[in-house]
Design a protein around this motif. Structure first.
Motif, mmCIF file in Angstrom:
data_model
loop_
_atom_site.group_PDB
_atom_site.id
_atom_site.type_symbol
_atom_site.label_atom_id
_atom_site.label_comp_id
_atom_site.label_asym_id
_atom_site.label_seq_id
_atom_site.Cartn_x
_atom_site.Cartn_y
_atom_site.Cartn_z
ATOM 1 N N GLU A 146 0.781 -1.036 0.218
ATOM 2 C CA GLU A 146 0.024 0.037 0.146
ATOM 3 C C GLU A 146 0.976 1.330 -0.033
ATOM 4 O OE1 GLU A 146 -3.829 2.019 2.708
ATOM 5 O OE2 GLU A 146 -2.680 -0.099 3.163
ATOM 6 N N GLU A 147 2.034 1.210 0.772
ATOM 7 C CA GLU A 147 2.778 2.412 0.820
ATOM 8 C C GLU A 147 3.576 2.565 -0.612
ATOM 9 O OE1 GLU A 147 5.592 1.331 3.724
ATOM 10 O OE2 GLU A 147 4.232 1.819 5.222
ATOM 11 N N GLU A 148 3.560 1.709 -1.420
ATOM 12 C CA GLU A 148 4.211 1.676 -2.780
ATOM 13 C C GLU A 148 3.182 1.953 -3.778
ATOM 14 O OE1 GLU A 148 6.369 -1.959 -3.409
ATOM 15 O OE2 GLU A 148 7.641 -1.645 -1.808
ATOM 16 N N GLY A 149 1.963 2.118 -3.261
ATOM 17 C CA GLY A 149 0.831 2.554 -4.086
ATOM 18 C C GLY A 149 0.180 1.370 -4.830
ATOM 19 N N VAL A 150 0.352 0.125 -4.569
ATOM 20 C CA VAL A 150 -0.405 -0.927 -5.019
ATOM 21 C C VAL A 150 -1.412 -1.413 -4.007
ATOM 22 C CG1 VAL A 150 -0.072 -3.438 -5.616
ATOM 23 C CG2 VAL A 150 1.902 -1.787 -5.783
ATOM 24 N N THR A 151 -2.857 -1.187 -4.306
ATOM 25 C CA THR A 151 -3.979 -1.493 -3.752
ATOM 26 C C THR A 151 -4.951 -2.172 -4.329
ATOM 27 O OG1 THR A 151 -4.793 0.682 -4.244
ATOM 28 C CG2 THR A 151 -3.774 0.739 -2.297
ATOM 29 N N TYR A 152 -4.494 -2.474 -5.783
ATOM 30 C CA TYR A 152 -5.327 -3.552 -6.648
ATOM 31 C C TYR A 152 -4.632 -4.046 -7.449
ATOM 32 C CZ TYR A 152 -8.525 -4.716 -10.249
ATOM 33 O OH TYR A 152 -9.266 -5.391 -11.203
ATOM 34 N N ILE A 153 -4.837 -5.542 -7.637
ATOM 35 C CA ILE A 153 -4.038 -6.106 -8.681
ATOM 36 C C ILE A 153 -5.197 -6.959 -9.565
ATOM 37 C CG2 ILE A 153 -2.697 -8.155 -9.259
ATOM 38 C CD1 ILE A 153 -0.905 -7.438 -6.639
ATOM 39 N N PRO A 154 -5.332 -6.828 -10.842
ATOM 40 C CA PRO A 154 -6.701 -7.321 -11.419
ATOM 41 C C PRO A 154 -6.486 -8.998 -11.529
ATOM 42 C CG PRO A 154 -4.941 -6.444 -13.091
ATOM 43 C CD PRO A 154 -4.389 -5.966 -11.358
ATOM 44 N N ARG A 155 -7.599 -9.397 -11.683
ATOM 45 C CA ARG A 155 -7.698 -10.874 -11.630
ATOM 46 C C ARG A 155 -7.081 -11.359 -12.871
ATOM 47 N NH1 ARG A 155 -13.874 -12.179 -9.500
ATOM 48 N NH2 ARG A 155 -13.523 -10.986 -7.275
ATOM 49 N N LYS A 176 -2.792 6.869 -10.345
ATOM 50 C CA LYS A 176 -4.318 7.303 -9.941
ATOM 51 C C LYS A 176 -4.347 7.759 -8.450
ATOM 52 C CE LYS A 176 -9.098 5.579 -9.573
ATOM 53 N NZ LYS A 176 -9.789 4.389 -9.996
ATOM 54 N N GLN A 177 -3.493 6.812 -7.671
ATOM 55 C CA GLN A 177 -3.315 6.996 -6.250
ATOM 56 C C GLN A 177 -2.961 8.502 -5.930
ATOM 57 O OE1 GLN A 177 -1.655 3.990 -4.002
ATOM 58 N NE2 GLN A 177 -1.827 5.173 -2.164
ATOM 59 N N HIS A 178 -1.841 8.943 -6.868
ATOM 60 C CA HIS A 178 -1.184 9.929 -6.346
ATOM 61 C C HIS A 178 -1.352 11.152 -7.396
ATOM 62 C CE1 HIS A 178 1.053 7.923 -3.123
ATOM 63 N NE2 HIS A 178 1.334 7.001 -3.963
ATOM 64 N N LYS A 179 -2.340 10.988 -8.336
ATOM 65 C CA LYS A 179 -3.084 12.110 -9.299
ATOM 66 C C LYS A 179 -1.826 12.664 -10.197
ATOM 67 C CE LYS A 179 -6.838 13.309 -5.850
ATOM 68 N NZ LYS A 179 -7.165 14.111 -5.134
ATOM 69 N N VAL A 180 -1.010 11.667 -10.581
ATOM 70 C CA VAL A 180 0.170 11.995 -11.261
ATOM 71 C C VAL A 180 -0.102 12.531 -12.784
ATOM 72 C CG1 VAL A 180 2.367 11.303 -12.323
ATOM 73 C CG2 VAL A 180 1.515 10.275 -10.198
ATOM 74 N N ASP A 181 -1.239 12.224 -13.097
ATOM 75 C CA ASP A 181 -1.662 12.795 -14.402
ATOM 76 C C ASP A 181 -2.100 14.148 -14.432
ATOM 77 O OD1 ASP A 181 -1.620 10.186 -15.972
ATOM 78 O OD2 ASP A 181 -3.597 9.565 -15.163
ATOM 79 N N PHE A 182 -2.323 14.595 -13.353
ATOM 80 C CA PHE A 182 -2.670 16.321 -13.130
ATOM 81 C C PHE A 182 -1.365 17.138 -12.610
ATOM 82 C CE2 PHE A 182 -6.311 13.648 -12.218
ATOM 83 C CZ PHE A 182 -7.218 13.794 -13.241
#
Length: 519
Positions: A189-198, A304-310
């Protein structure tokens, strides 16, 4: 004599795929299990569709037994054989373990299962059973005075063997398994990994399968077009588009790109990366579709977690950065790549870390990378050919031990790790000039974190070697060589300088930052 152990069912309120990512971090060794010294993979098999993987490991255990006891028993370490069967389709992991050491006398077996919770598919269950089966144990009390010395020695050794295995089981079963998984979940989670697709079956379109490929990596059938692979007649990925914006691709590479792009469209209903960005992740993993997809998914979650696109539109650089950060964009090289100049030797890295903190510097580097992506797109349109990466020129003149200040190096290592994970194949060439004697020390610290393919792009020049044949004139036009390197072009990159100590943050502020780092 058989002793058995049955654990209660543990429930993790996390999806199976995330639990598997946390579980894999226990290998090759886990510092949270001190007795688990090391492990090595001795066998690995995968099904054709990638759904089932079988991994066999040899694990080394160092039991906390008295050294004399281990010496008498004739062992320093104990060895387990572990077989893991991961079924991504059914979302199960079966772990089978048995002992290799003393296996003729004592048989230790363990079976663990990770499965999906029967009432909630986003939860994961864990069960564990183990047994200790004593095949040959005489015991200390079972020998008589008439027994030979060898028989007595053997009886003692077998008794000690059993004592050691009991110590092993007691120690291993006290390991807080759930806490270990949760520890690695927090790390993810600290590395920004909160979801892994099936897992999903590989997407192979019928048209792609029908494309004839001749011998040789670059040969094509005249009738072959990317529209056939894409499967839609109005798809923009025609041959001209690929050549103009993506570069030459072999039929296999093009097929991998189309499949990954289709998978993103089906699984990520929102915004998906631009084609050039998707292709970078494929190149970073040598067009291994599964590895590229995993790396890209982690990066998309992080963005997405850190809003890097913006970031470019929302982040304002502090004035202190504008004054003391000695780096900036400067024209382009002979290949049309955007050129970034960094006067690292003139920059007070210690002062910047003390005044701004690791978080601000990381955002600065991320903004540079985002700007680099944007400039690559602009240069692609301007030159009419794919420009997918940039060139970086680093001037080391002035680098000294001050730059090796430990917190500063720590910040640098973290920045490199984040950039390597989220901006692969964006650096086309790194020109390192006027390296001082202290440079090998810095290189030893940072090089292990840099991908091997990236390291191959580094060109290092000592002294004034960059001025001669094979130097800067081979990579950039003479008219744009910066004035501080002996050229005629005025470079607007700030000269840096020492950051006033009056701008340093307090120790409390620096400590508080450790709990809110962008990873």
């Amino acid at each position: 004599m058989v002793q058995e152990y049955q654990s209660p069912v543990r429930v993790y309120k996390h999806p199976f795929e995330l639990i598997m990512a946390a579980y894999m971090r226990r290998f090759p060794k886990c510092p949270l299990i001190p007795v688990f010294v090391d492990s090595e993979v001795i066998g690995e098999n995968h099904s054709d569709d990638g759904a089932v993987s079988v991994t066999e490991r040899r694990c080394v255990i160092d039991i906390e037994a008295p050294r004399l006891l281990k010496r008498i028993a004739g062992v320093d370490y104990l060895y387990f054989l572990q077989k893991n069967t991961l079924n991504r389709r059914d979302r199960t992991l079966q772990i089978e373990v048995h002992n290799e050491t003393f296996s003729s006398r004592v048989v230790v077996r363990e079976c663990c299962n990770y499965t999906v919770h029967p009432e909630n598919e986003d939860w994961t269950c864990f069960e564990q059973t183990a047994s200790l089966d004593i095949k040959s144990f005489f015991g200390f009390e079972s020998y008589s005075r008439e027994d030979s010395h060898e028989t007595v020695r053997q009886q003692h050794q077998e008794g000690l063997c059993l004592c050691i295995w009991r110590l092993v089981l007691l120690r291993l079963f006290r390991v807080p398994g759930k806490e270990i998984i949760e520890y690695y979940l927090r790390e993810l989670e600290e590395e920004g990994v909160t979801y892994i697709p099936r897992w999903t079956p590989p997407i192979v379109s019928s048209t792609a399968m029908a494309v004839p490929v001749k011998a040789g990596p670059d040969s094509r059938d005249p009738s072959y077009t990317s529209e056939q692979v894409a499967g839609t007649p109005d798809d923009k990925l025609d041959a001209d588009y690929i050549r103009r914006y993506l570069g030459e691709l072999t039929p296999l590479q093009e097929s991998c790109f189309i499949r990954l792009r289709q998978w993103l469209q089906e699984t990520h209903k929102g915004k998906i990366p631009k084609d050039q960005h998707v292709l970078r992740f494929l190149r970073a993993r040598d067009f291994n579709l599964d590895k590229a997809r995993e790396l890209l998914c982690h990066s998309l979650t992080w963005r997405k977690q850190h809003k890097v696109d913006f970031l470019l539109d929302t982040w304002e650089r502090p004035q202190l950065l504008q004054d003391y950060y000695s780096g900036g964009w400067h024209h382009h090289d002979k290949d049309g790549r955007p050129l970034y100049v960094l006067r690292l030797g003139q920059m007070d890295t210690k002062g910047l870390v003390r005044a701004l903190g690791e978080e601000v510097l990381l955002r600065q580097i991320l903004s540079i990378n985002e700007e680099g992506l944007r400039r690559c797109e602009e240069n692609t349109r301007f030159f009419g050919r794919p420009i997918s990466c940039w060139t970086c020129l680093v001037d080391m003149e002035g680098l000294n031990m001050r730059h090796l200040w430990r917190p500063g190096v720590k910040a640098l290592l973290r920045i490199i790790e984040v950039v390597e994970a989220n901006y692969p194949e964006t650096l086309g060439r790194l020109l390192i000039l006027r390296v001082p004697r202290v440079f090998p020390v810095l290189w030893t610290l940072v090089s292990p974190l840099i991908d091997e393919n990236t390291r191959k792009k580094f060109l290092i020049f000592a002294g004034n070697d960059y001025q001669g044949p094979g130097g800067l004139v081979d990579y950039m036009d003479k008219e744009i060589i910066p004035d501080f390197l002996g050229g005629e072009c005025m470079c607007e990159v700030p000269e840096g300088g020492l950051v006033p100590k009056s701008l340093y943050r307090t120790a409390e502020e620096m400590e508080s930052e450790e709990n809110h780092l962008l990873t």
